[in-house]
Write a protein that holds these residues in place. Structure first.
Motif, PDB file in Angstrom:
ATOM      1  N   ARG A   1      19.748  14.939  52.422  1.00 54.10           N
ATOM      2  CA  ARG A   1      19.678  16.051  53.369  1.00 54.10           C
ATOM      3  C   ARG A   1      19.624  15.597  54.826  1.00 54.10           C
ATOM      4  O   ARG A   1      19.408  16.403  55.725  1.00 54.10           O
ATOM      5  CB  ARG A   1      18.503  16.951  53.009  1.00 54.10           C
ATOM      6  CG  ARG A   1      18.775  17.829  51.794  1.00 54.10           C
ATOM      7  CD  ARG A   1      17.509  18.367  51.191  1.00 54.10           C
ATOM      8  NE  ARG A   1      16.803  17.344  50.445  1.00 54.10           N
ATOM      9  CZ  ARG A   1      15.580  17.463  49.957  1.00 54.10           C
ATOM     10  NH1 ARG A   1      14.898  18.582  50.161  1.00 54.10           N
ATOM     11  NH2 ARG A   1      15.025  16.484  49.277  1.00 54.10           N
TER      12      ARG A   1
ATOM     13  N   GLY B   1      21.238  18.810  58.658  1.00 53.91           N
ATOM     14  CA  GLY B   1      20.016  18.700  57.869  1.00 53.91           C
ATOM     15  C   GLY B   1      18.860  18.333  58.781  1.00 53.91           C
ATOM     16  O   GLY B   1      18.635  18.983  59.794  1.00 53.91           O
TER      17      GLY B   1
ATOM     18  N   ASN C   1      15.028  27.805  51.685  1.00 55.31           N
ATOM     19  CA  ASN C   1      16.472  27.729  51.813  1.00 55.31           C
ATOM     20  C   ASN C   1      16.824  28.026  53.267  1.00 55.31           C
ATOM     21  O   ASN C   1      16.514  29.100  53.778  1.00 55.31           O
ATOM     22  CB  ASN C   1      17.147  28.741  50.893  1.00 55.31           C
ATOM     23  CG  ASN C   1      18.649  28.754  51.078  1.00 55.31           C
ATOM     24  OD1 ASN C   1      19.242  27.759  51.458  1.00 55.31           O
ATOM     25  ND2 ASN C   1      19.267  29.901  50.809  1.00 55.31           N
ATOM     26  N   LEU C   2      17.433  27.088  53.919  1.00 59.95           N
ATOM     27  CA  LEU C   2      17.774  27.232  55.326  1.00 59.95           C
ATOM     28  C   LEU C   2      19.271  27.046  55.524  1.00 59.95           C
ATOM     29  O   LEU C   2      19.927  26.330  54.767  1.00 59.95           O
ATOM     30  CB  LEU C   2      17.017  26.200  56.173  1.00 59.95           C
ATOM     31  CG  LEU C   2      15.490  26.207  56.017  1.00 59.95           C
ATOM     32  CD1 LEU C   2      14.878  25.016  56.758  1.00 59.95           C
ATOM     33  CD2 LEU C   2      14.901  27.504  56.527  1.00 59.95           C
TER      34      LEU C   2
ATOM     35  N   ARG D   1      22.523  26.566  58.619  1.00 61.29           N
ATOM     36  CA  ARG D   1      22.809  26.202  60.017  1.00 61.29           C
ATOM     37  C   ARG D   1      24.286  26.391  60.296  1.00 61.29           C
ATOM     38  O   ARG D   1      25.140  25.951  59.528  1.00 61.29           O
ATOM     39  CB  ARG D   1      22.381  24.759  60.287  1.00 61.29           C
ATOM     40  CG  ARG D   1      22.336  24.391  61.759  1.00 61.29           C
ATOM     41  CD  ARG D   1      21.654  23.052  61.958  1.00 61.29           C
ATOM     42  NE  ARG D   1      20.260  23.096  61.517  1.00 61.29           N
ATOM     43  CZ  ARG D   1      19.512  22.022  61.303  1.00 61.29           C
ATOM     44  NH1 ARG D   1      20.013  20.817  61.481  1.00 61.29           N
ATOM     45  NH2 ARG D   1      18.261  22.144  60.916  1.00 61.29           N
TER      46      ARG D   1
ATOM     47  N   TYR E   1      20.200  28.121  63.723  1.00 66.15           N
ATOM     48  CA  TYR E   1      19.394  27.733  62.565  1.00 66.15           C
ATOM     49  C   TYR E   1      18.842  29.008  61.942  1.00 66.15           C
ATOM     50  O   TYR E   1      17.998  29.681  62.530  1.00 66.15           O
ATOM     51  CB  TYR E   1      18.270  26.818  63.044  1.00 66.15           C
ATOM     52  CG  TYR E   1      17.608  25.969  62.000  1.00 66.15           C
ATOM     53  CD1 TYR E   1      17.998  25.978  60.670  1.00 66.15           C
ATOM     54  CD2 TYR E   1      16.561  25.116  62.359  1.00 66.15           C
ATOM     55  CE1 TYR E   1      17.373  25.179  59.733  1.00 66.15           C
ATOM     56  CE2 TYR E   1      15.926  24.311  61.435  1.00 66.15           C
ATOM     57  CZ  TYR E   1      16.342  24.339  60.124  1.00 66.15           C
ATOM     58  OH  TYR E   1      15.711  23.542  59.196  1.00 66.15           O
TER      59      TYR E   1
ATOM     60  N   LYS F   1      16.867  31.212  59.055  1.00 66.60           N
ATOM     61  CA  LYS F   1      15.703  30.979  58.215  1.00 66.60           C
ATOM     62  C   LYS F   1      15.289  32.256  57.502  1.00 66.60           C
ATOM     63  O   LYS F   1      15.816  33.331  57.749  1.00 66.60           O
ATOM     64  CB  LYS F   1      14.554  30.454  59.072  1.00 66.60           C
ATOM     65  CG  LYS F   1      14.940  29.240  59.901  1.00 66.60           C
ATOM     66  CD  LYS F   1      13.964  28.981  61.009  1.00 66.60           C
ATOM     67  CE  LYS F   1      14.466  27.863  61.900  1.00 66.60           C
ATOM     68  NZ  LYS F   1      13.578  27.602  63.036  1.00 66.60           N
TER      69      LYS F   1
ATOM     70  N   TRP G   1      21.836  25.038  52.597  1.00 70.96           N
ATOM     71  CA  TRP G   1      21.347  24.038  51.656  1.00 70.96           C
ATOM     72  C   TRP G   1      21.073  24.617  50.272  1.00 70.96           C
ATOM     73  O   TRP G   1      21.128  23.899  49.271  1.00 70.96           O
ATOM     74  CB  TRP G   1      20.117  23.347  52.226  1.00 70.96           C
ATOM     75  CG  TRP G   1      20.497  22.410  53.323  1.00 70.96           C
ATOM     76  CD1 TRP G   1      20.402  22.619  54.666  1.00 70.96           C
ATOM     77  CD2 TRP G   1      21.095  21.121  53.164  1.00 70.96           C
ATOM     78  NE1 TRP G   1      20.897  21.544  55.361  1.00 70.96           N
ATOM     79  CE2 TRP G   1      21.327  20.607  54.458  1.00 70.96           C
ATOM     80  CE3 TRP G   1      21.457  20.346  52.059  1.00 70.96           C
ATOM     81  CZ2 TRP G   1      21.900  19.357  54.671  1.00 70.96           C
ATOM     82  CZ3 TRP G   1      22.025  19.103  52.264  1.00 70.96           C
ATOM     83  CH2 TRP G   1      22.250  18.615  53.559  1.00 70.96           C
TER      84      TRP G   1
ATOM     85  N   TYR H   1      17.945  23.381  47.943  1.00 67.39           N
ATOM     86  CA  TYR H   1      17.174  24.010  49.010  1.00 67.39           C
ATOM     87  C   TYR H   1      17.116  23.052  50.187  1.00 67.39           C
ATOM     88  O   TYR H   1      17.644  21.937  50.105  1.00 67.39           O
ATOM     89  CB  TYR H   1      15.785  24.446  48.560  1.00 67.39           C
ATOM     90  CG  TYR H   1      14.763  23.377  48.181  1.00 67.39           C
ATOM     91  CD1 TYR H   1      15.021  22.017  48.227  1.00 67.39           C
ATOM     92  CD2 TYR H   1      13.476  23.763  47.787  1.00 67.39           C
ATOM     93  CE1 TYR H   1      14.049  21.082  47.881  1.00 67.39           C
ATOM     94  CE2 TYR H   1      12.500  22.835  47.442  1.00 67.39           C
ATOM     95  CZ  TYR H   1      12.799  21.495  47.481  1.00 67.39           C
ATOM     96  OH  TYR H   1      11.845  20.573  47.137  1.00 67.39           O
ATOM     97  N   ALA H   2      16.489  23.499  51.272  1.00 68.81           N
ATOM     98  CA  ALA H   2      16.373  22.627  52.440  1.00 68.81           C
ATOM     99  C   ALA H   2      15.226  21.643  52.280  1.00 68.81           C
ATOM    100  O   ALA H   2      15.379  20.449  52.512  1.00 68.81           O
ATOM    101  CB  ALA H   2      16.184  23.449  53.704  1.00 68.81           C
ATOM    102  N   HIS H   3      14.073  22.160  51.872  1.00 73.86           N
ATOM    103  CA  HIS H   3      12.928  21.273  51.663  1.00 73.86           C
ATOM    104  C   HIS H   3      11.789  22.029  50.991  1.00 73.86           C
ATOM    105  O   HIS H   3      11.796  23.258  50.894  1.00 73.86           O
ATOM    106  CB  HIS H   3      12.455  20.646  52.975  1.00 73.86           C
ATOM    107  CG  HIS H   3      11.974  21.622  54.017  1.00 73.86           C
ATOM    108  ND1 HIS H   3      10.731  22.209  53.982  1.00 73.86           N
ATOM    109  CD2 HIS H   3      12.561  22.110  55.135  1.00 73.86           C
ATOM    110  CE1 HIS H   3      10.572  23.005  55.023  1.00 73.86           C
ATOM    111  NE2 HIS H   3      11.686  22.965  55.740  1.00 73.86           N
TER     112      HIS H   3
END
Length: 491
Positions: free
Chosen positions: A80, A97, A337-338, A340, A384, A386, A428, A436-438
């Motif tokens: 990522r 990322g 989950n993000l 960009r 970005y 969110k 992501w 997912y993003a993180h």
């Protein structure tokens, strides 16, 4: 989670934290930990994943003389940490990322320095910045924040009078004085563990404050309304205590230069395009079944380090062989989950008004110019996305995603559309190698699930930002990679 607090906002809070930390022994793995000598026999180690955790674990174990093999399903390293390059003109690029590197993230800084990479502040020190709340735009600078009274938050007169310094410290003093060492993998201390059941806004209400303080302190991240983001107050407390509002940096040339440097150093040890199908362990070792180019084979090792992100890991059948507590943690730990959108523009028109291209809104979203330090006309403005809107992105077409981002950026910086030349978009949640993003600590995650994500299952060890104190940061990936390398080295 990366709150938009500034160093100025945290002067008082940092002093509280410093006093608390001074009385606590540092028990978590440090870059100064003297473990990097061979403790046992030479181990044959298979590392699943060539993200930052897998690369750092592989680097340290190789340097100690262990037999290391890294298998990576994708055709690139970095996970990522991904920089979009070839889709833009004039040598432009955008980190899609991990984008920020705090100067006090010792593990990340160690590797940045080791490979001679140059850093530059992520945020501009000069020029106009914007906040947008309920459609109202507030202009400020890094040295001169706008007063809280200028914002249409739902706060009491007393809270407004407290201004930024007050609302960022007073509601949290009781919990911050008991925070201990947030790097410790056994964190949180028993004295504050009960708070893990509360969201950020629920905690504020329990302390007698307005829930919209969360919207103010996490502008750009927190959603409007009473419910807000579903994460534990302890996740925010830990994040705050670990960062101290440190300066955020970026790697000149793109953050993926870091994993690319490690991957080049380890190129003979990495097998790309190699998908893991199964992992089986017995008393003598671990078997890893892989598919590469349609050919299946089985690799054998003494130990395995698994760095798969949780959404990917939970789909693997071998998880069913783990302890029930490990399975529960893998299946229930929270995540974000993000998305960009990096939009190429013919002219960075916002500079004509003395603006930097940086903004945070209550959508929630962040906007920034990845090349703000450049004098070039053509550039990129990144959006970005969110919260719920990142989920909405999953259901949109590419054209709809671009229209959504362009409309929002244009509402903050009018004039975008005549300059827009194209975009690259990354969500992501739809990436099959990430999911997912993180990770993020939702209520009860830090006390019930995180401890089990960190612990080994027999000969299988676990690394990744989800198995660390630093969710969503390169630091967490590297620290956990070194932690698992230390574990393997002890046998």
């Amino acid at each position: 989670m990366h709150p938009t607090f500034t160093r100025r906002d945290f002067v008082k809070l940092s002093s509280i934290l410093a006093a608390a930390l001074a009385t606590q022994p540092v028990q978590a793995l440090s870059v100064n930990d003297p473990w990097k000598t061979r403790r046992g026999n030479k181990q044959k180690v298979i590392i699943i994943g060539a993200g930052m955790s897998g690369l750092s674990a592989g680097m340290e174990l190789r340097n100690l003389g262990h037999d290391v093999q890294i298998v990576e399903g994708q055709m690139r390293a970095g996970g990522r940490v991904f920089t979009a390059r070839n889709m833009f003109a004039d040598g432009l690029y955008a980190d899609m990322g991990a984008a920020r590197i705090p100067e006090d993230h010792e593990w990340t800084m160690k590797y940045v320095k080791q490979y001679g990479l140059e850093l530059y502040p992520f945020n501009p020190a000069k020029g106009g910045l914007l906040h947008m709340v309920k459609g109202k735009k507030i202009r400020y600078t890094s040295n001169q924040p706008a007063p809280l009274k200028d914002y249409p938050f739902s706060l009491t007169p007393k809270e407004v009078a407290m201004d930024w310094a007050g609302i960022s410290t007073q509601p949290f003093q009781s919990i911050m004085t008991q925070v201990g060492d947030a790097r410790d993998l056994s964190w949180p201390p028993a004295a504050i563990a009960g708070y893990d059941k509360l969201t950020f806004k629920e905690f504020l209400v329990s302390e007698g404050y307005s829930p919209d303080i969360a919207g103010a302190l996490m502008l750009g991240w927190e959603e409007a309304g009473e419910k807000g983001l579903y994460f534990s107050i302890l996740e925010m407390v830990r994040e705050t205590s670990l960062s101290f509002g440190a300066t955020r940096n970026k790697i000149v040339g793109g953050n993926d230069l870091l994993p690319r440097a490690l991957a080049k150093d380890l190129e003979r040890l990495i097998q790309y395009g190699t998908k893991v199908l199964a992992v089986d362990q017995d008393e003598t070792g671990v078997s890893v079944t892989v598919d590469r180019g349609g050919e299946r084979s089985t690799l054998r090792a003494d130990r395995v380090i698994c760095t798969l992100p949780l959404p990917v890991l939970k789909k693997m059948d071998f998880v069913k062989t783990f302890s029930s507590s490990k399975q529960t943690a893998i299946n229930n730990m929270g995540g974000w989950n993000l998305g960009r959108t990096a939009m190429q523009v013919r002219d960075r028109y916002w500079k004509k008004d003395g603006l930097t291209g940086f903004a945070a809104t209550d959508l929630p979203s962040e906007i920034w110019d990845p090349h703000y330090e450049s004098d070039a006309n053509r550039g990129i403005i990144a959006h970005y996305v969110k919260g719920r809107d990142a989920g909405k992105f999953m259901t949109m077409s590419t054209e709809e995603r671009l229209a959504f981002s362009a409309n929002h950026v244009n509402s903050v910086f009018p004039g975008l559309k005549p300059q827009l030349e194209g975009a690259f978009i990354k969500v992501w949640g739809e990436d099959p190698w990430a999911g997912y993003a993180h990770a993020i600590g939702t209520p009860n995650d830090l006390t019930l699930h995180l401890p089990h994500l960190i612990t080994a299952e027999g000969r299988i060890h676990f690394a990744g930002e989800h198995a660390s104190a630093y969710h969503g940061w390169i630091q967490g990936a590297i620290e956990s990679g070194n932690r698992t390398a230390k574990e393997v080295n002890s046998f």
